[in-house]
Design an enzyme around this catalytic site. Structure first.
Site, short mmCIF file in Angstrom:
data_model
loop_
_atom_site.label_atom_id
_atom_site.label_comp_id
_atom_site.label_asym_id
_atom_site.label_seq_id
_atom_site.Cartn_x
_atom_site.Cartn_y
_atom_site.Cartn_z
N HIS A 1 -18.68 -42.53 -144.03
CA HIS A 1 -19.71 -41.73 -144.68
C HIS A 1 -20.61 -42.55 -145.59
O HIS A 1 -21.38 -41.99 -146.37
CB HIS A 1 -19.07 -40.60 -145.51
CG HIS A 1 -18.43 -39.53 -144.69
ND1 HIS A 1 -17.22 -39.72 -144.05
CD2 HIS A 1 -18.82 -38.27 -144.38
CE1 HIS A 1 -16.90 -38.60 -143.41
NE2 HIS A 1 -17.85 -37.72 -143.60
N GLU B 1 -23.80 -36.76 -130.84
CA GLU B 1 -24.99 -37.49 -131.28
C GLU B 1 -25.79 -38.07 -130.13
O GLU B 1 -27.02 -38.05 -130.15
CB GLU B 1 -24.59 -38.59 -132.27
CG GLU B 1 -24.16 -38.06 -133.64
CD GLU B 1 -22.77 -37.46 -133.64
OE1 GLU B 1 -22.02 -37.64 -132.65
OE2 GLU B 1 -22.41 -36.77 -134.63
#
Lengths: 335, 392
Positions: free
Chosen positions: A139, A70
């Site tokens: 998540h 990322e």
């Protein structure tokens, strides 16, 4: 920000996921400098299919499957933006964005400032965010407060299909970096909408439901819950207004204050943790600006101050209709 | 056994293990990725004869000026004229020679110690110091000078260089990006992610690690267990070069080769330049706590300015006029630094709000109004025309 929506599509029925996909497609068609990059955005079309078909239409350079990293994704986007591109970055899940926070905080948010306006970074960081879909840990985080606390970033979150399209088009067209939070649990909700119809610009709050008793102030994933609560409140004799902020930065103080002053009672609702959360800022601001118009303290209904719980317990954590109605009852403030 | 030890062994086709799927990427023999068993050198070797005399003279003038710049800037910190200065004394060759390997349209991504590289790009020497003086973050126009802001977080500029190089290639330009970092920076995640992206994207970018022995106080042995930092390149599938960082001609040669290779579509290169930071990390650091004077003295004997001077003399390229010119140029620069940093700058307080967003938010406009009112009240109090703000 200026509204960049010009294409003619006509009225259609679709999901938020489809609206986001169309927004990316239209933005890439309209501007060759728009590039999408992220993990799995290519052949797979993203794990939520938001980038579905983009590589097929625009090629692997403009919709780029990157290594799984990322900070690397966002850092690469910084360099691309420095060279004149408009990168749209996908962070696969909210908590997966954390390795990129240094790039976001130290560079994306500050480059305009560090260079006295010479290197603005028109980067859109799309982050599927929030809970309510039964995701296991990492998540379902609702991380908007981190981004909203960082000067230099815009923080946007749509609650409707039309806004998903319009706000994403605007975010991509913006010369400032935008953290675009996509409420995962609203991805599959269908609505009739017209992509060619202009929506209110980023930074303008919209009253989704007028009311006379009190206002629920919310955004993104909690907005439909607030509308549901307002409907249920009718049985209690309450006529609740619902204000959709649509963006936390810029924060539409003018609209929010006007509504709060006229009604005198407000509840701020979001699913992220309450302590140091966006609701704390909003409630403080409304209290400072509207104190003499208030009949009760501005209350907050938020998620608990806990790490996001396992999916079988998340319904206890996420603010629901009952918790909102309970707060509304407490607005009948007596000295 | 290191990767280097494999170099002379015949490459043999290893049998594909049964568990490995067939559709893997072609695998690269690591041996050709590390051509230098020892740091590559030019000065004092037969290769020196082939180096352009004018380049050597130019390097000499810039190294002498760079050394003086480091000294003067350090002095300015002692006088309180600079907030902080991380001197690159001893590393002048790396910075100057690397920057001179770039063309004007290329981009440099410096870290905080790389002011000399920034100056070598053509940035005004005083504008390169605004960050360290404390009056502005970046004193130069990055776009006009193709020089990114001095980067303080470690290695975060590495993926920026990759992204810019990638975008340039997509645009069909032959621009190359050069990222500078130190040995400590190679431990950061962004270094790894940047190199990996560069390799996968085949981006026209060069990474120069100035290995000066210490990340503030932590020596290289506590930083990395790799045989050399150039070895790290092998894991990404890109070439790694090892060069004597105090040999300006060698740095220039290796960097030029890497930059032109990138320009020609050959992909990224990682270069490790072995050098030494003669001064402390910054003026705020006490280097005697973590290293011995003998070590510093040994490196002083391998000084980049002296190495170049000796090489020039040996080839008869250094006359007294060049020595005098270089010294005078350096003194003029130092005098200009003293003159311009004689007083504190007066940055405009309202500039605080100027470049946060393209258009300030309502909240920022209110805060700007508040500051303006505070400034007006202060000015009034100083004029003696008012009583100032009560209660303060």
């Amino acid at each position: 920000m200026s509204t960049a929506v010009t294409e003619q599509h006509g009225l259609r029925t679709g999901t938020m996921a489809q609206a986001l996909n169309l927004a990316l497609r239209d933005a890439m068609r309209a501007d060759r400098t728009v590039h999408v990059l992220g993990e799995d955005v290519g052949a797979l079309g993203g794990v939520f299919r938001i980038t579905d078909g983009l590589t097929a239409e625009f090629g692997p350079d403009r919709c780029l499957d990157t290594p799984l990293a990322e900070a690397g994704i966002l850092g690469t986007a910084v360099g691309m933006a420095m060279y004149g591109l408009r990168p749209v970055v996908e962070m696969q899940f909210d908590a997966f964005a954390y390795p990129a926070l240094e790039q976001l905080f130290s560079h994306v948010a500050k480059m305009r400032n560090r260079t006295a306006g010479k290197l603005p970074l028109p980067i859109t960081v799309r982050i599927p965010y929030g809970g309510g879909i039964g995701g296991v840990e990492h998540h379902s985080d609702a991380s908007e407060a981190y981004y909203a606390h960082t000067p230099g970033l815009h923080v946007v979150t749509p609650a409707t299909v039309a806004d998903a399209y319009g706000l994403l088009r605007e975010s991509i067209a913006s010369d400032d970096p935008v953290v675009f939070l996509e409420p995962k649990r609203l991805y599959w909700g269908k609505a009739e909408w017209d992509p060619a119809a202009a929506v209110e610009p980023v930074g303008r709050a919209v009253l989704r439901r007028p009311g006379t008793s009190a206002v629920l102030v919310s955004y993104g994933p909690s907005l439909p819950v607030c509308l549901e609560a307002a409907e249920a409140a009718k049985a209690e004799g309450w006529d609740l207004a619902v204000l959709d902020l649509r963006s936390l930065v810029p924060f539409d103080e003018e609209t929010a204050c006007a509504v709060v002053r006229s009604l005198g009672r407000a509840v701020v609702v979001h699913e992220s943790a309450g302590f140091g959360g966006a609701g704390a800022e909003i409630a403080a601001r409304l209290t400072e600006k509207c104190f003499h118009h208030l009949a009760a303290p501005v209350l907050r209904v938020t998620g608990f101050d806990i790490p996001y719980p396992p999916p079988m317990l998340e319904h206890h954590h996420l603010p629901g209709v009952d918790r909102i109605l309970d707060a509304v009852a407490r607005l009948q403030w007596e000295e | 056994m290191t990767v280097l030890d494999h170099r002379n062994q015949p490459a043999e086709a290893a049998p594909v293990p049964g568990w490995r799927p067939g559709a893997t990427a072609p695998r690269t023999d690591p041996a050709p990725l590390l051509p230098d068993a020892e740091p590559y050198r030019v000065l004092g070797t037969p290769a020196a004869a082939g180096t352009d005399p004018e380049l050597l003279r130019e390097l000499y003038r810039r190294l002498v000026a760079g050394r003086r710049y480091n000294q003067q800037a350090t002095t300015l910190t002692k006088q309180g004229r600079l907030a902080v200065y991380p001197a690159s004394t001893g590393q002048e060759a790396c910075q100057v020679a690397a920057a001179l390997a770039l063309r004007p349209a290329d981009w440099l991504f410096p870290s905080y110690r790389d002011t000399l590289a920034v100056v070598a790009r053509g940035v005004d020497p005083l504008q390169a110091l605004t960050l360290l003086r404390g009056d502005a973050h970046t004193g130069y126009d990055p776009r006009a000078t193709r020089t990114a802001p001095l980067c303080t977080p470690l290695a975060t500029q590495v993926p920026h260089a990759v992204g810019l190089a990638h975008a340039a290639r997509l645009a069909g330009d032959d621009t190359v990006a050069l990222a500078l970092l130190g040995d400590g920076g190679t431990s950061e995640g962004d270094f790894h992610e940047g190199l990996n992206f560069a390799a996968v994207l085949h981006a026209p970018v060069v990474f120069l690690v100035q290995n000066n022995g210490y990340a503030i106080s932590v020596p290289l042995t506590r930083q990395s267990a790799a045989p050399t930092l150039a070895h790290k390149a092998v894991g990404y599938g890109v070439p790694g070069r090892l060069v004597d960082g105090n040999d300006a001609a060698a740095v220039h040669a290796v960097l030029t080769e890497a930059v032109e290779r990138a320009r020609a579509g050959g992909g990224p290169t990682l270069v490790e330049a072995l050098t030494y930071r003669i001064e402390a990390h910054t003026n705020a650091d006490d280097a005697t706590r973590y290293r011995q004077p003998e070590e510093v003295d040994a490196w002083r004997a391998h000084d980049p300015v002296r190495l170049l001077e000796d090489a020039l003399r040996e080839r008869g390229l250094l006359d007294e006029r060049l020595v005098a010119d270089a010294a005078e140029q350096a003194e003029r620069l130092a005098a200009r630094m003293r003159a311009e940093f004689h007083t504190d700058p007066a940055p405009d307080p309202m500039s605080l709000f100027a470049h946060v967003y393209a258009e300030p938010t309502q909240q920022l406009r209110e805060q700007a109004d508040r500051l303006a009112a505070e400034l007006a009240a202060e000015a009034e109090a100083e004029d003696g025309t008012g009583s100032g703000v009560p209660g303060r």
